[in-house]
Design an enzyme around this catalytic site. Structure first.
Site, PDB file in Angstrom:
ATOM      1  N   THR A 126       0.756  -1.123   0.072  1.00  0.00           N
ATOM      2  CA  THR A 126      -0.002  -0.042   0.130  1.00  0.00           C
ATOM      3  C   THR A 126       0.913   1.214  -0.030  1.00  0.00           C
ATOM      4  O   THR A 126       1.634   1.230   0.844  1.00  0.00           O
ATOM      5  CB  THR A 126      -0.823   0.107   1.366  1.00  0.00           C
ATOM      6  OG1 THR A 126      -1.738  -1.110   1.348  1.00  0.00           O
ATOM      7  CG2 THR A 126      -1.799   1.303   1.238  1.00  0.00           C
ATOM      8  N   GLN A 279     -36.230 -13.076  24.700  1.00  0.00           N
ATOM      9  CA  GLN A 279     -36.086 -13.709  23.537  1.00  0.00           C
ATOM     10  C   GLN A 279     -35.174 -12.424  22.661  1.00  0.00           C
ATOM     11  O   GLN A 279     -34.562 -13.031  21.680  1.00  0.00           O
ATOM     12  CB  GLN A 279     -37.685 -13.680  22.769  1.00  0.00           C
ATOM     13  CG  GLN A 279     -37.563 -14.460  21.737  1.00  0.00           C
ATOM     14  CD  GLN A 279     -38.892 -14.693  20.903  1.00  0.00           C
ATOM     15  OE1 GLN A 279     -39.768 -13.921  20.632  1.00  0.00           O
ATOM     16  NE2 GLN A 279     -39.088 -15.960  20.754  1.00  0.00           N
ATOM     17  N   GLY A 339     -25.311  -3.434  27.129  1.00  0.00           N
ATOM     18  CA  GLY A 339     -25.767  -2.162  27.452  1.00  0.00           C
ATOM     19  C   GLY A 339     -24.668  -1.303  27.709  1.00  0.00           C
ATOM     20  O   GLY A 339     -23.846  -1.290  26.899  1.00  0.00           O
ATOM     21  N   GLU A 363      -6.190  -6.028   4.132  1.00  0.00           N
ATOM     22  CA  GLU A 363      -5.966  -7.278   3.226  1.00  0.00           C
ATOM     23  C   GLU A 363      -7.285  -7.152   2.240  1.00  0.00           C
ATOM     24  O   GLU A 363      -7.542  -8.414   1.831  1.00  0.00           O
ATOM     25  CB  GLU A 363      -5.824  -8.415   3.909  1.00  0.00           C
ATOM     26  CG  GLU A 363      -4.496  -8.295   4.957  1.00  0.00           C
ATOM     27  CD  GLU A 363      -3.973  -9.431   4.804  1.00  0.00           C
ATOM     28  OE1 GLU A 363      -4.214 -10.710   4.542  1.00  0.00           O
ATOM     29  OE2 GLU A 363      -2.997  -9.508   5.754  1.00  0.00           O
TER      30      GLU A 363
HETATM   31  N1  CAA Z   1      -3.330 -14.342  -7.739  1.00  0.00           N
HETATM   32  C1  CAA Z   1      -2.371 -14.225  -8.605  1.00  0.00           C
HETATM   33  N2  CAA Z   1      -2.466 -13.498  -9.974  1.00  0.00           N
HETATM   34  C2  CAA Z   1      -3.536 -12.647  -9.681  1.00  0.00           C
HETATM   35  C3  CAA Z   1      -4.623 -12.708  -8.608  1.00  0.00           C
HETATM   36  C4  CAA Z   1      -4.360 -13.451  -7.674  1.00  0.00           C
HETATM   37  N3  CAA Z   1      -5.250 -13.602  -6.520  1.00  0.00           N
HETATM   38  N4  CAA Z   1      -5.453 -11.635  -8.967  1.00  0.00           N
HETATM   39  C5  CAA Z   1      -4.904 -11.052  -9.993  1.00  0.00           C
HETATM   40  N5  CAA Z   1      -4.019 -11.599 -10.649  1.00  0.00           N
HETATM   41  C6  CAA Z   1      -3.347 -11.105 -11.814  1.00  0.00           C
HETATM   42  C7  CAA Z   1      -4.262 -11.171 -13.064  1.00  0.00           C
HETATM   43  O1  CAA Z   1      -4.662 -12.526 -13.477  1.00  0.00           O
HETATM   44  C8  CAA Z   1      -3.780 -10.325 -13.841  1.00  0.00           C
HETATM   45  O2  CAA Z   1      -2.682 -11.175 -14.656  1.00  0.00           O
HETATM   46  P1  CAA Z   1      -2.760 -10.685 -16.180  1.00  0.00           P
HETATM   47  O3  CAA Z   1      -2.659  -9.251 -16.395  1.00  0.00           O
HETATM   48  O4  CAA Z   1      -1.558 -11.279 -16.677  1.00  0.00           O
HETATM   49  O5  CAA Z   1      -4.041 -11.100 -16.732  1.00  0.00           O
HETATM   50  C9  CAA Z   1      -2.919  -9.374 -12.907  1.00  0.00           C
HETATM   51  O6  CAA Z   1      -2.746  -9.986 -11.676  1.00  0.00           O
HETATM   52  C10 CAA Z   1      -3.621  -8.030 -12.915  1.00  0.00           C
HETATM   53  O7  CAA Z   1      -4.958  -8.454 -12.471  1.00  0.00           O
HETATM   54  P2  CAA Z   1      -6.193  -7.297 -12.384  1.00  0.00           P
HETATM   55  O8  CAA Z   1      -6.144  -6.619 -13.863  1.00  0.00           O
HETATM   56  O9  CAA Z   1      -7.513  -8.041 -12.074  1.00  0.00           O
HETATM   57  O10 CAA Z   1      -5.792  -6.279 -11.362  1.00  0.00           O
HETATM   58  P3  CAA Z   1      -6.501  -5.019 -10.840  1.00  0.00           P
HETATM   59  O11 CAA Z   1      -5.631  -3.792 -11.037  1.00  0.00           O
HETATM   60  O12 CAA Z   1      -8.020  -5.022 -11.629  1.00  0.00           O
HETATM   61  O13 CAA Z   1      -6.687  -5.236  -9.470  1.00  0.00           O
HETATM   62  C11 CAA Z   1      -7.442  -6.321  -7.215  1.00  0.00           C
HETATM   63  C12 CAA Z   1      -7.197  -6.309  -8.780  1.00  0.00           C
HETATM   64  C13 CAA Z   1      -8.304  -7.488  -6.963  1.00  0.00           C
HETATM   65  C14 CAA Z   1      -8.439  -5.051  -7.124  1.00  0.00           C
HETATM   66  C15 CAA Z   1      -6.318  -5.865  -6.333  1.00  0.00           C
HETATM   67  O14 CAA Z   1      -5.786  -4.585  -6.842  1.00  0.00           O
HETATM   68  C16 CAA Z   1      -6.788  -5.945  -5.000  1.00  0.00           C
HETATM   69  O15 CAA Z   1      -6.658  -7.237  -4.291  1.00  0.00           O
HETATM   70  N6  CAA Z   1      -6.548  -4.812  -4.553  1.00  0.00           N
HETATM   71  C17 CAA Z   1      -6.685  -4.747  -2.674  1.00  0.00           C
HETATM   72  C18 CAA Z   1      -5.256  -4.705  -2.232  1.00  0.00           C
HETATM   73  C19 CAA Z   1      -4.996  -5.373  -0.936  1.00  0.00           C
HETATM   74  O16 CAA Z   1      -5.840  -6.140  -0.737  1.00  0.00           O
HETATM   75  N7  CAA Z   1      -4.187  -4.571  -0.226  1.00  0.00           N
HETATM   76  C20 CAA Z   1      -4.019  -4.996   1.051  1.00  0.00           C
HETATM   77  C21 CAA Z   1      -2.833  -4.548   1.693  1.00  0.00           C
HETATM   78  S1  CAA Z   1      -1.799  -5.558   2.403  1.00  0.00           S
HETATM   79  C22 CAA Z   1      -2.556  -5.597   4.022  1.00  0.00           C
HETATM   80  O17 CAA Z   1      -3.459  -4.880   4.168  1.00  0.00           O
HETATM   81  C23 CAA Z   1      -1.703  -6.494   5.223  1.00  0.00           C
HETATM   82  C24 CAA Z   1      -1.455  -5.989   6.242  1.00  0.00           C
HETATM   83  O18 CAA Z   1      -0.734  -5.269   6.720  1.00  0.00           O
HETATM   84  C25 CAA Z   1      -2.745  -6.088   7.378  1.00  0.00           C
END
Ligand code: CAA
Length: 381
Positions: A126, A279, A339, A363
């Site tokens: 991020t 209930q 409460g 996440e």
């Molecule tokens: N596994 C492997 N590959 C994946 C995948 C997965 N789960 N999801 C997508 N891909 C691949 C796709 O197949 C695609 O490949 P190609 O270009 O070769 O076809 C590529 O990745 C790009 O995928 P998208 O075009 O679907 O990507 P997007 O830009 O539309 O975004 C999204 C997809 C699901 C929205 C993603 O951006 C996402 O998950 N966003 C949220 C981010 C997130 O969860 N952040 C959390 C931060 S970490 C955290 O919070 C940890 C902590 O400290 C608590």
């Protein structure tokens, strides 16, 4: 189909439950109130084999399956969500290094995570302008001989100030968009990496959440994880497993909400009888228990699918979505049942209410989970 846990799973649950009851629950209120990073407990958890659970023993891990990880996370989450999120992210990083790293990287970085030599490990994706839209990151890594030079800023990094090693996503080739992102293993004391001030959060206040600033941070080229350009997929694939961890954490908090609500409603007398006999309270307890049952089954099924080696992205997102939303409903009801007392620090449900709020955010927000699920069902439209 068999819903019975294996003997090894039962033993793990018992061990983690004892640890949670004896070591986590007694100090969870203080960790929250004083924003204490639970270093000592994390070290003990590493000694119990809880920090690199799904990594094979050959690489220093515990060689357990994902079902074990989910079950242990549920127990730790029941006692202290701050400790649980630290455990979840650290396991996610250990697994990421195992799945995508080469032999040298596995042997160098997994053992210190597993033994607790590193208090934790971090996952840095991020950025201020790239939260849900993770592919929009701007941090760059430019090759310079045997090094990459990283410049940029990461935010909301769990355990960032305590992580021995950090998985950092950075753009190595801007012209390739998401296919120009790579991942690096960055050691915390690398010159050019500065740890920002810890965020003051609503909940999970014992977990450490910081920004990371990279200014000409030179990282050895051998610390590239996987191939150049594979970074976005590596981070998303690793997050799939992380989402099982957060779904499990949510189940743990939900269980705590239910247990506290049962105890309180049986003891609290109003209108001449324990409120559990009304209930209105019974329905809330029944809904909490039903949500918990559904969430647990979804999380364990996602974990089981992962253990079968099949694609589990959709199952993990569904489990994370359902469990975290349900945990928020449960915490709301738990406060309602208590409460006015539930709004005070005298009762732990006040902390549970704050602790679960972030689970529908980090996440991947609930909205992002729905996008992932819909794309799996409909294809990318
Ligand atoms: N596994 C492997 N590959 C994946 C995948 C997965 N789960 N999801 C997508 N891909 C691949 C796709 O197949 C695609 O490949 P190609 O270009 O070769 O076809 C590529 O990745 C790009 O995928 P998208 O075009 O679907 O990507 P997007 O830009 O539309 O975004 C999204 C997809 C699901 C929205 C993603 O951006 C996402 O998950 N966003 C949220 C981010 C997130 O969860 N952040 C959390 C931060 S970490 C955290 O919070 C940890 C902590 O400290 C608590």
């Amino acid at each position: 189909m068999d819903f019975e846990l294996k003997e090894e799973h039962k033993l793990l649950v018992e061990m983690t439950r004892n640890f949670t009851d004896n070591e986590l629950i007694p100090i969870a209120p203080e960790i929250d109130a004083k924003e204490i990073f639970p270093k000592e407990n994390l070290k003990k958890m590493a000694e119990l084999g809880l920090m690199a659970m799904t990594v094979p023993e050959d690489y220093g891990g515990s060689g357990m399956d994902t079902v074990s990880f989910a079950l242990a996370m549920m127990e730790v989450g029941r006692g202290c969500a701050s400790t649980a999120v630290t455990m979840s992210v650290t396991n996610m990083v250990a697994e990421g290094i195992f799945r995508f790293g080469n032999e040298e990287q596995r042997k160098k970085y997994i053992p210190p995570i597993a033994t607790g030599e590193y208090a934790a490990a971090s996952f840095a994706l991020t950025e201020p302008w790239a939260g849900s839209d993770a592919g929009a990151i701007k941090t760059t890594a430019i090759r310079d001989g045997d090094y990459y030079i990283i410049n940029g800023e990461k935010v909301f990094i769990t355990s960032g100030a305590y992580a021995g090693v950090i998985m950092v996503a950075a753009v190595t080739d801007k012209s390739k968009g998401k296919h120009g992102i790579s991942v690096f293993l960055v050691e915390q004391d690398t010159p050019g990496l500065t740890i920002g001030k810890a965020e003051e959060k609503m909940g999970q206040r014992g977990s450490n959440t910081v920004s990371l600033v990279f200014e000409d941070c030179r990282v050895p080229a051998e610390n590239l994880l996987g191939q150049e350009g594979d970074g976005f997929k590596i981070m998303l694939a690793d997050l799939d497993g992380g989402r099982i961890g957060i779904g499990s954490l949510a189940c743990g908090v939900m269980k705590a909400c239910l247990e506290e609500s049962i105890k309180y409603s049986k003891g609290r007398v109003q209108f001449g009888k324990p409120i559990a006999e009304f209930q209105a309270i019974q329905w809330m307890i029944a809904d909490m228990a039903t949500d918990l049952e559904a969430a647990k089954n979804m999380v364990l099924r996602a974990a089981w699918l992962k253990d079968q080696g099949v694609r589990f992205t959709q199952a993990a997102s569904m489990a994370k979505l359902f469990a975290t939303e349900a945990a928020n409903r449960a915490a709301y009801k738990a406060v309602q049942i208590h409460g006015g007392y539930g709004y005070t620090r005298e009762f732990p449900v006040e902390r549970f209410y704050r602790d679960v709020r972030v689970t529908t955010l980090y996440e991947g927000t609930s909205e992002i989970q729905r996008i992932v699920i819909a794309r799996n069902i409909l294809g990318k439209l």
